[in-house]
Design a protein around this motif. Structure first.
Motif, PDB file in Angstrom:
ATOM      1  N   PHE A 273       0.825  -1.220   0.000  1.00  0.00           N
ATOM      2  CA  PHE A 273       0.000   0.000   0.000  1.00  0.00           C
ATOM      3  C   PHE A 273       0.860   1.271   0.000  1.00  0.00           C
ATOM      4  O   PHE A 273       0.712   2.137  -0.850  1.00  0.00           O
ATOM      5  N   GLN A 274       1.766   1.352   0.969  1.00  0.00           N
ATOM      6  CA  GLN A 274       2.564   2.582   1.051  1.00  0.00           C
ATOM      7  C   GLN A 274       3.466   2.742  -0.174  1.00  0.00           C
ATOM      8  O   GLN A 274       3.532   3.808  -0.783  1.00  0.00           O
ATOM      9  N   LYS A 275       4.122   1.652  -0.524  1.00  0.00           N
ATOM     10  CA  LYS A 275       5.045   1.706  -1.669  1.00  0.00           C
ATOM     11  C   LYS A 275       4.309   2.131  -2.951  1.00  0.00           C
ATOM     12  O   LYS A 275       4.783   2.982  -3.709  1.00  0.00           O
ATOM     13  N   ASP A 276       3.129   1.565  -3.168  1.00  0.00           N
ATOM     14  CA  ASP A 276       2.421   1.859  -4.410  1.00  0.00           C
ATOM     15  C   ASP A 276       1.852   3.278  -4.416  1.00  0.00           C
ATOM     16  O   ASP A 276       1.810   3.940  -5.457  1.00  0.00           O
ATOM     17  N   ILE A 277       1.430   3.750  -3.240  1.00  0.00           N
ATOM     18  CA  ILE A 277       0.919   5.133  -3.210  1.00  0.00           C
ATOM     19  C   ILE A 277       2.069   6.119  -3.405  1.00  0.00           C
ATOM     20  O   ILE A 277       1.943   7.099  -4.143  1.00  0.00           O
ATOM     21  N   LEU A 278       3.208   5.843  -2.781  1.00  0.00           N
ATOM     22  CA  LEU A 278       4.369   6.724  -2.988  1.00  0.00           C
ATOM     23  C   LEU A 278       4.726   6.782  -4.466  1.00  0.00           C
ATOM     24  O   LEU A 278       5.029   7.845  -5.022  1.00  0.00           O
ATOM     25  N   ASN A 279       4.659   5.637  -5.073  1.00  0.00           N
ATOM     26  CA  ASN A 279       4.944   5.521  -6.493  1.00  0.00           C
ATOM     27  C   ASN A 279       3.944   6.354  -7.312  1.00  0.00           C
ATOM     28  O   ASN A 279       4.316   7.117  -8.216  1.00  0.00           O
ATOM     29  N   LEU A 280       2.664   6.243  -6.933  1.00  0.00           N
ATOM     30  CA  LEU A 280       1.611   7.010  -7.610  1.00  0.00           C
ATOM     31  C   LEU A 280       1.858   8.516  -7.445  1.00  0.00           C
ATOM     32  O   LEU A 280       1.731   9.304  -8.392  1.00  0.00           O
ATOM     33  N   VAL A 281       2.225   8.894  -6.227  1.00  0.00           N
ATOM     34  CA  VAL A 281       2.499  10.299  -5.943  1.00  0.00           C
ATOM     35  C   VAL A 281       3.633  10.796  -6.844  1.00  0.00           C
ATOM     36  O   VAL A 281       3.549  11.869  -7.455  1.00  0.00           O
ATOM     37  N   TYR A 282       4.659   9.978  -6.968  1.00  0.00           N
ATOM     38  CA  TYR A 282       5.818  10.367  -7.782  1.00  0.00           C
ATOM     39  C   TYR A 282       5.416  10.508  -9.247  1.00  0.00           C
ATOM     40  O   TYR A 282       5.796  11.474  -9.928  1.00  0.00           O
ATOM     41  N   ILE A 283       4.603   9.580  -9.711  1.00  0.00           N
ATOM     42  CA  ILE A 283       4.176   9.644 -11.118  1.00  0.00           C
ATOM     43  C   ILE A 283       3.350  10.920 -11.350  1.00  0.00           C
ATOM     44  O   ILE A 283       3.506  11.597 -12.365  1.00  0.00           O
ATOM     45  N   CYS A 284       2.497  11.243 -10.381  1.00  0.00           N
ATOM     46  CA  CYS A 284       1.695  12.475 -10.520  1.00  0.00           C
ATOM     47  C   CYS A 284       2.620  13.685 -10.587  1.00  0.00           C
ATOM     48  O   CYS A 284       2.433  14.577 -11.426  1.00  0.00           O
ATOM     49  N   GLU A 285       3.600  13.711  -9.686  1.00  0.00           N
ATOM     50  CA  GLU A 285       4.521  14.855  -9.675  1.00  0.00           C
ATOM     51  C   GLU A 285       5.268  14.954 -11.006  1.00  0.00           C
ATOM     52  O   GLU A 285       5.415  16.030 -11.575  1.00  0.00           O
ATOM     53  N   CYS A 286       5.715  13.800 -11.514  1.00  0.00           N
ATOM     54  CA  CYS A 286       6.462  13.800 -12.779  1.00  0.00           C
ATOM     55  C   CYS A 286       5.595  14.238 -13.946  1.00  0.00           C
ATOM     56  O   CYS A 286       6.095  14.699 -14.961  1.00  0.00           O
ATOM     57  N   ASN A 287       4.279  14.055 -13.798  1.00  0.00           N
ATOM     58  CA  ASN A 287       3.385  14.454 -14.881  1.00  0.00           C
ATOM     59  C   ASN A 287       2.786  15.835 -14.646  1.00  0.00           C
ATOM     60  O   ASN A 287       1.759  16.177 -15.236  1.00  0.00           O
TER      61      ASN A 287
END
Ligand SMILES: NC(=O)C1=CN([C@@H]2O[C@H](COP(=O)(O)OP(=O)(O)OC[C@H]3O[C@@H](n4cnc5c(N)ncnc54)[C@H](O)[C@@H]3O)[C@@H](O)[C@H]2O)C=CC1
Ligand SMILES: O=C(O)[C@H]1O[C@H](OP(=O)(O)OP(=O)(O)OC[C@H]2O[C@@H](n3ccc(=O)[nH]c3=O)[C@H](O)[C@@H]2O)[C@H](O)[C@@H](O)[C@@H]1O
Length: 480
Positions: A273-287
């Motif tokens: 859960f945490q790893k995947d949300i952090l990942n999602l957050v990063y993808i949002c920031e990159c986009n």
């Protein structure tokens, strides 16, 4: 005979492939890993992971059409379909550290596939990966291929630990994403045919690659968000005298919301859960979507808040100090019916209590002392690397003792913290526990498994997440 090879014999690779082998007797399945101890364990009577029903499935197929091996290259070379189910941890260093997914293991698996392949292959992303990973993998494979055709599919896994076998037998859906080309469609159909051995066709969803990759991150984010929502409510319940179980029930009765995944807790844990949300957050920031990133970040912030709120409750209730007091920890796994401790809220709670100088006596029916010591000394995110690459604990935590019995853990303790909802904790003889504890005797139930009123009758001071507070606790401010 179709041959499948799965790279990564972990919580996903092992059970998933065992079920494919069971349901598809005409398919030969090899599960390979670089970890020799892990493969040895898969070939023994003591499987490397505890999962209800897994032993039976493995016993039925192992040596027939299911094989566990460290000969990674041989099995990859021979396979028609290669699943990749390796670790995709959060990056600890460099660009995107603390958020982005570390694709080192994935990339090295992809390079190896490119190197050893001599025939066309379907390569299946089973690991949870950032959107657009398939494109990067495709580049690695095609750049190195010697006229070999690789088709990349995304087939994320939705099983939950503790119920992996029943989830695999009866999935809500199987998701397969592929390229929208004739070869892409052909590859999707080939993988679909594997699952069609036991999954009804209407539950096998096919999408484009990016939708499949993103759906996995989205599903985990939605699930975790529900828990953070109910946990946020649990704090408000305690402040107002509402009961979070009653609130969850009333809310979940709305068929648009539904009753599942609304149990307040000391916080969600688990490797994903945490790893995947952090990942999602990063993808949002990159986009270029900082608002969207901020929205999902809150799910993790509330989870962290819930864990520290719990520690504060314990310390505040016990006269604002737990120094040298014995605190019994019942449950260390991140949920019941698993021995997995990755990102378990117990780590943060124990570290919080140790920070206040408590002495801990920990009992979990499935977690070894070695694992507990390792978890309490390891750096954040280090746990999610293959075992042989994990740093050994620099020192063992002297103030932590782990025992193999709840009665032993609670003997002479000042307080009991229930951190995992193991069924056996519901059936404990709490009168006996009370008799053997220091007084006043406290129970902090982080999973709402005990009957607080009965325990109060015995004499305990009880704190249950999100429930009306004991008069004792009302006077003790729990905010740091
Ligand atoms: N644990 C879970 O319940 C779920 C996990 N996932 C995802 O599945 C992936 C795998 O997760 P787990 O099975 O939990 O991890 P795990 O850590 O249990 O297993 C991964 C295995 O891959 C092996 N490995 C790493 N690099 C390798 C290489 N180059 N060649 C051969 N073997 C290699 C490691 O030694 C390890 O045994 C992750 O991306 C995770 O997010 C998805 C759904 C559920
Ligand atoms: O990608 C993954 O790794 C998997 O993550 C979760 O599965 P898992 O982490 O194994 O277990 P869950 O049952 O989802 O529980 C996660 C955490 O949330 C907590 N939880 C769960 C439900 C609830 O109501 N309240 C609550 O606090 C659990 O105690 C546990 O700590 C998802 O449920 C799976 O669909 C997904 O495949």
């Amino acid at each position: 005979m179709v041959k499948i090879c799965c790279i990564g014999a972990g919580y996903v690779g092992g059970p998933t492939m065992a079920v494919i082998a069971l349901k598809c007797p005409k398919i030969e399945v090899a599960v390979v890993d670089i970890s020799v101890p892990r493969i040895n364990a898969w070939n023994s009577d003591q499987l490397p992971i505890y999962e209800p029903g897994l032993d039976e499935v493995v016993k039925q197929c192992r040596g027939k059409n299911l094989f566990f091996s460290t000969d990674v290259e041989k099995h990859v070379c021979e396979a028609d379909i290669v699943f990749v189910s390796v670790n995709t941890p959060t990056k600890t260093q460099g660009l995107g550290a603390g958020k982005a997914a570390d694709l080192t293991y994935w990339e090295s698996a992809a390079r190896m596939i490119a190197d050893v392949s001599k025939s066309d292959k379907i390569v299946v992303e089973k690991s949870t990966v950032p959107v657009k990973t398939a494109e990067a993998i495709e580049k690695i494979l095609t750049h190195n291929s010697k006229g070999i055709n690789f088709q990349i599919l995304s087939n994320p896994e939705f099983l939950a630990e503790g119920t992996a076998i029943s989830d695999l037998f009866n999935p809500d859906r199987v998701l397969i994403g592929g390229r929208e080309t004739p070869q892409g469609h052909k590859a999707v159909e080939a993988l679909k045919a594997v699952y069609a051995h036991w999954v009804p066709e209407d539950r096998i969803l096919t999408t484009n690659l990016w939708s499949a990759e993103l759906s996995k991150l989205a599903a985990n984010a939605f699930l975790a968000q529900r828990i953070s929502s109910v946990n946020a409510m649990s704090a408000l319940c305690e402040a107002t005298g509402a009961d979070v179980t009653q609130v969850s029930y009333a809310v979940g009765k709305d068929s648009r919301i539904g009753p599942k995944f609304l149990n307040a807790s000391v916080g969600f844990g688990g490797s994903c859960f945490q790893k995947d949300i952090l990942n999602l957050v990063y993808i949002c920031e990159c986009n270029g979507l900082p608002e969207v990133a901020e929205y999902w970040k809150q799910v993790i912030k509330i989870n962290d808040y819930q864990k520290s709120r719990f520690v504060n409750r314990v310390v505040a209730s016990m006269f604002n100090t737990v120094a040298n007091k014995k605190v019994a920890i019942l449950g260390f796994a991140f949920k019941k019916d698993t021995g997995d401790t990755r990102e378990t809220p117990a780590i943060d709670v124990c570290q919080g209590l140790l920070g206040d100088k408590a002495r801990l006596s920990i009992y979990d029916p499935q977690v070894t002392d070695d694992q507990i010591q390792r978890d309490l000394t390891m750096k954040k995110f280090d746990w999610d690397h293959p075992l042989h690459l994990q740093p050994m604990s620099p020192t063992t935590v002297k103030k932590v003792q782990s025992v193999w019995d709840a009665y032993e853990a609670t003997k002479d303790a000042h307080a009991v913290c229930i951190l995992t909802e193991w069924d056996e904790f519901r059936k404990l003889d709490f009168q006996k526990i009370y008799n053997n504890m220091q007084k006043p005797a406290f129970i902090f139930d982080g999973r709402n498994v005990v009957d607080a009123n009965k325990l109060r009758e015995i004499g305990f001071i009880v704190y249950s997440i999100g429930k009306p507070l004991d008069p004792w606790l009302k006077d003790m401010p729990a905010v740091a």
